[in-house]
Design a protein around this motif. Sequence first.
Motif, PDB file in Angstrom:
ATOM      1  N   PRO A  10       0.809  -1.222   0.000  1.00  0.00           N
ATOM      2  CA  PRO A  10       0.000   0.000   0.000  1.00  0.00           C
ATOM      3  C   PRO A  10       0.844   1.274   0.000  1.00  0.00           C
ATOM      4  CG  PRO A  10      -0.112  -1.106   2.133  1.00  0.00           C
ATOM      5  CD  PRO A  10       0.635  -2.015   1.211  1.00  0.00           C
ATOM      6  N   ASN A  11       2.129   1.170   0.342  1.00  0.00           N
ATOM      7  CA  ASN A  11       3.012   2.341   0.355  1.00  0.00           C
ATOM      8  C   ASN A  11       3.810   2.496  -0.939  1.00  0.00           C
ATOM      9  OD1 ASN A  11       2.322   3.052   3.058  1.00  0.00           O
ATOM     10  ND2 ASN A  11       3.593   1.353   3.748  1.00  0.00           N
ATOM     11  N   ALA A  12       3.506   1.670  -1.939  1.00  0.00           N
ATOM     12  CA  ALA A  12       4.223   1.753  -3.211  1.00  0.00           C
ATOM     13  C   ALA A  12       3.900   3.064  -3.911  1.00  0.00           C
ATOM     14  CB  ALA A  12       3.823   0.588  -4.106  1.00  0.00           C
ATOM     15  N   PRO A  13       4.874   3.624  -4.626  1.00  0.00           N
ATOM     16  CA  PRO A  13       4.580   4.822  -5.416  1.00  0.00           C
ATOM     17  C   PRO A  13       3.621   4.483  -6.548  1.00  0.00           C
ATOM     18  CG  PRO A  13       6.797   4.024  -5.876  1.00  0.00           C
ATOM     19  CD  PRO A  13       6.252   3.173  -4.769  1.00  0.00           C
ATOM     20  N   ARG A  14       2.911   5.481  -7.011  1.00  0.00           N
ATOM     21  CA  ARG A  14       1.939   5.292  -8.101  1.00  0.00           C
ATOM     22  C   ARG A  14       2.672   5.161  -9.441  1.00  0.00           C
ATOM     23  NH1 ARG A  14      -2.711   8.133  -7.168  1.00  0.00           N
ATOM     24  NH2 ARG A  14      -4.069   6.433  -7.729  1.00  0.00           N
ATOM     25  N   ALA A  15       2.234   4.209 -10.254  1.00  0.00           N
ATOM     26  CA  ALA A  15       2.842   3.983 -11.566  1.00  0.00           C
ATOM     27  C   ALA A  15       2.665   5.193 -12.462  1.00  0.00           C
ATOM     28  CB  ALA A  15       2.236   2.750 -12.216  1.00  0.00           C
ATOM     29  N   ASN A  16       3.693   5.497 -13.255  1.00  0.00           N
ATOM     30  CA  ASN A  16       3.618   6.578 -14.238  1.00  0.00           C
ATOM     31  C   ASN A  16       4.084   6.096 -15.616  1.00  0.00           C
ATOM     32  OD1 ASN A  16       6.452   6.545 -14.089  1.00  0.00           O
ATOM     33  ND2 ASN A  16       6.506   8.224 -12.616  1.00  0.00           N
ATOM     34  N   SER A  17       4.247   4.762 -15.749  1.00  0.00           N
ATOM     35  CA  SER A  17       4.774   4.199 -16.987  1.00  0.00           C
ATOM     36  C   SER A  17       4.260   2.771 -17.158  1.00  0.00           C
ATOM     37  CB  SER A  17       6.307   4.201 -16.909  1.00  0.00           C
ATOM     38  OG  SER A  17       6.890   3.495 -17.957  1.00  0.00           O
ATOM     39  N   LEU A  18       4.053   2.392 -18.403  1.00  0.00           N
ATOM     40  CA  LEU A  18       3.666   1.019 -18.741  1.00  0.00           C
ATOM     41  C   LEU A  18       4.472   0.624 -19.974  1.00  0.00           C
ATOM     42  CD1 LEU A  18       1.613  -1.316 -18.083  1.00  0.00           C
ATOM     43  CD2 LEU A  18       0.163  -0.314 -19.842  1.00  0.00           C
ATOM     44  N   VAL A  19       5.316  -0.397 -19.845  1.00  0.00           N
ATOM     45  CA  VAL A  19       6.231  -0.790 -20.916  1.00  0.00           C
ATOM     46  C   VAL A  19       6.107  -2.287 -21.162  1.00  0.00           C
ATOM     47  CG1 VAL A  19       8.659  -0.888 -21.613  1.00  0.00           C
ATOM     48  CG2 VAL A  19       7.849   1.044 -20.238  1.00  0.00           C
ATOM     49  N   PRO A  20       5.739  -2.712 -22.380  1.00  0.00           N
ATOM     50  CA  PRO A  20       5.685  -4.142 -22.680  1.00  0.00           C
ATOM     51  C   PRO A  20       7.070  -4.770 -22.534  1.00  0.00           C
ATOM     52  CG  PRO A  20       4.691  -2.863 -24.459  1.00  0.00           C
ATOM     53  CD  PRO A  20       5.351  -1.894 -23.536  1.00  0.00           C
ATOM     54  N   ALA A  21       7.108  -5.953 -21.916  1.00  0.00           N
ATOM     55  CA  ALA A  21       8.382  -6.639 -21.693  1.00  0.00           C
ATOM     56  C   ALA A  21       8.192  -8.138 -21.835  1.00  0.00           C
ATOM     57  CB  ALA A  21       8.914  -6.309 -20.299  1.00  0.00           C
ATOM     58  N   ALA A  22       9.303  -8.819 -22.085  1.00  0.00           N
ATOM     59  CA  ALA A  22       9.322 -10.279 -22.139  1.00  0.00           C
ATOM     60  C   ALA A  22      10.336 -10.789 -21.137  1.00  0.00           C
ATOM     61  CB  ALA A  22       9.698 -10.758 -23.537  1.00  0.00           C
ATOM     62  N   SER A  23      10.005 -11.890 -20.491  1.00  0.00           N
ATOM     63  CA  SER A  23      10.986 -12.651 -19.725  1.00  0.00           C
ATOM     64  C   SER A  23      10.931 -14.068 -20.280  1.00  0.00           C
ATOM     65  CB  SER A  23      10.686 -12.620 -18.228  1.00  0.00           C
ATOM     66  OG  SER A  23       9.410 -13.165 -17.949  1.00  0.00           O
ATOM     67  N   PRO A  85      -1.492  -4.465 -11.747  1.00  0.00           N
ATOM     68  CA  PRO A  85      -1.260  -3.066 -11.399  1.00  0.00           C
ATOM     69  C   PRO A  85      -0.755  -2.912  -9.965  1.00  0.00           C
ATOM     70  CG  PRO A  85      -3.614  -3.502 -11.578  1.00  0.00           C
ATOM     71  CD  PRO A  85      -2.898  -4.746 -12.008  1.00  0.00           C
ATOM     72  N   ALA A  86      -0.838  -3.972  -9.169  1.00  0.00           N
ATOM     73  CA  ALA A  86      -0.319  -3.932  -7.791  1.00  0.00           C
ATOM     74  C   ALA A  86       1.173  -4.249  -7.737  1.00  0.00           C
ATOM     75  CB  ALA A  86      -1.093  -4.913  -6.918  1.00  0.00           C
ATOM     76  N   HIS A  87       1.795  -4.487  -8.894  1.00  0.00           N
ATOM     77  CA  HIS A  87       3.241  -4.739  -8.940  1.00  0.00           C
ATOM     78  C   HIS A  87       3.890  -3.640  -9.768  1.00  0.00           C
ATOM     79  CE1 HIS A  87       6.801  -7.504 -10.156  1.00  0.00           C
ATOM     80  NE2 HIS A  87       7.133  -6.671  -9.206  1.00  0.00           N
ATOM     81  N   VAL A  88       4.726  -2.835  -9.107  1.00  0.00           N
ATOM     82  CA  VAL A  88       5.417  -1.740  -9.792  1.00  0.00           C
ATOM     83  C   VAL A  88       6.914  -1.798  -9.486  1.00  0.00           C
ATOM     84  CG1 VAL A  88       3.393  -0.220  -9.803  1.00  0.00           C
ATOM     85  CG2 VAL A  88       5.055  -0.048  -7.932  1.00  0.00           C
ATOM     86  N   PHE A  89       7.689  -1.222 -10.394  1.00  0.00           N
ATOM     87  CA  PHE A  89       9.141  -1.097 -10.247  1.00  0.00           C
ATOM     88  C   PHE A  89       9.457   0.388 -10.188  1.00  0.00           C
ATOM     89  CE2 PHE A  89       8.121  -4.238 -13.617  1.00  0.00           C
ATOM     90  CZ  PHE A  89       8.325  -5.408 -12.910  1.00  0.00           C
ATOM     91  N   ALA A  90      10.109   0.827  -9.131  1.00  0.00           N
ATOM     92  CA  ALA A  90      10.499   2.233  -8.994  1.00  0.00           C
ATOM     93  C   ALA A  90      11.987   2.362  -9.306  1.00  0.00           C
ATOM     94  CB  ALA A  90      10.210   2.722  -7.583  1.00  0.00           C
ATOM     95  N   TYR A  91      12.307   3.244 -10.243  1.00  0.00           N
ATOM     96  CA  TYR A  91      13.691   3.486 -10.649  1.00  0.00           C
ATOM     97  C   TYR A  91      14.173   4.810 -10.076  1.00  0.00           C
ATOM     98  CZ  TYR A  91      12.923  -0.283 -13.993  1.00  0.00           C
ATOM     99  OH  TYR A  91      12.642  -1.497 -14.570  1.00  0.00           O
ATOM    100  N   ASP A  92      15.485   4.947  -9.949  1.00  0.00           N
ATOM    101  CA  ASP A  92      16.084   6.161  -9.379  1.00  0.00           C
ATOM    102  C   ASP A  92      15.774   7.421 -10.174  1.00  0.00           C
ATOM    103  OD1 ASP A  92      17.160   4.741  -7.306  1.00  0.00           O
ATOM    104  OD2 ASP A  92      19.232   4.819  -8.030  1.00  0.00           O
ATOM    105  N   VAL A  96       8.173   4.991 -12.465  1.00  0.00           N
ATOM    106  CA  VAL A  96       7.539   3.929 -11.685  1.00  0.00           C
ATOM    107  C   VAL A  96       6.711   3.134 -12.679  1.00  0.00           C
ATOM    108  CG1 VAL A  96       6.043   3.337  -9.751  1.00  0.00           C
ATOM    109  CG2 VAL A  96       7.483   5.391  -9.623  1.00  0.00           C
ATOM    110  N   ARG A  97       7.190   1.953 -13.004  1.00  0.00           N
ATOM    111  CA  ARG A  97       6.634   1.156 -14.092  1.00  0.00           C
ATOM    112  C   ARG A  97       5.678   0.094 -13.558  1.00  0.00           C
ATOM    113  NH1 ARG A  97      11.151  -1.368 -17.834  1.00  0.00           N
ATOM    114  NH2 ARG A  97      11.634   0.846 -17.978  1.00  0.00           N
ATOM    115  N   GLN A  98       4.468   0.050 -14.101  1.00  0.00           N
ATOM    116  CA  GLN A  98       3.537  -1.037 -13.803  1.00  0.00           C
ATOM    117  C   GLN A  98       4.007  -2.284 -14.547  1.00  0.00           C
ATOM    118  OE1 GLN A  98      -0.727  -0.420 -14.393  1.00  0.00           O
ATOM    119  NE2 GLN A  98      -0.940  -2.543 -15.046  1.00  0.00           N
ATOM    120  N   GLU A  99       3.916  -3.427 -13.880  1.00  0.00           N
ATOM    121  CA  GLU A  99       4.295  -4.692 -14.499  1.00  0.00           C
ATOM    122  C   GLU A  99       3.455  -4.944 -15.757  1.00  0.00           C
ATOM    123  OE1 GLU A  99       4.895  -9.171 -12.935  1.00  0.00           O
ATOM    124  OE2 GLU A  99       2.964  -8.294 -12.458  1.00  0.00           O
ATOM    125  N   PHE A 100       4.133  -5.310 -16.829  1.00  0.00           N
ATOM    126  CA  PHE A 100       3.481  -5.758 -18.060  1.00  0.00           C
ATOM    127  C   PHE A 100       4.467  -6.685 -18.757  1.00  0.00           C
ATOM    128  CE2 PHE A 100       2.092  -6.137 -22.311  1.00  0.00           C
ATOM    129  CZ  PHE A 100       0.748  -5.862 -22.339  1.00  0.00           C
TER     130      PHE A 100
END
Length: 155
Positions: A10-23, A85-92, A96-100
């Motif tokens: 609940p303390n995660a920053p709000r996403a401001n980016s959505l980027v398609p990715a593959a793993s 949308p509950a999984h985000v990555f915050a970069y320096d 703040v990228r939403q998982e996709f």
Amino acid sequence: MPRRDYEDDPNAPRANSLVPAASVVVVDDAGRLLLQRRTDNGMWALPGGKMELGESLADCGVRETLEETGIHIEIDGIVGTYTSPAHVFAYDDGEVRQEFSICLLGRPTGGELRVSDESLEVAWFTPAETDGLPMVPSIRKRISDWRSGSGPVVR
């Protein structure tokens, strides 16, 4: 660029980016998985990254695996889709990228293990050996989904 993963926080920053990715879950003939220890968070992870304009998702998985591990692969299938949308990555840099991410299944066709500017270590592990490795929950979930054989999953 260091990053911090937040999942169901609940303390995660709000996403401001959505980027398609593959793993990619890359599995060799002995049933071992290819993993890399990331430079940005020090955790073990599947190879992968963001999709570039002009490439397919499969091309992205092949390119990222080669860049990060030195291993050439072919894509054989899909492990699952991960777009919470509950999984985000915050970069320096403030992103703040939403998982996709679409997690693909691949097999090695050549190359030699090597590290890159994105990986500190690269190695093959049996599925059981991955249980004790430090990794973020989303990567562990993808490996678990592959191990369960119930895919492709939609998360």
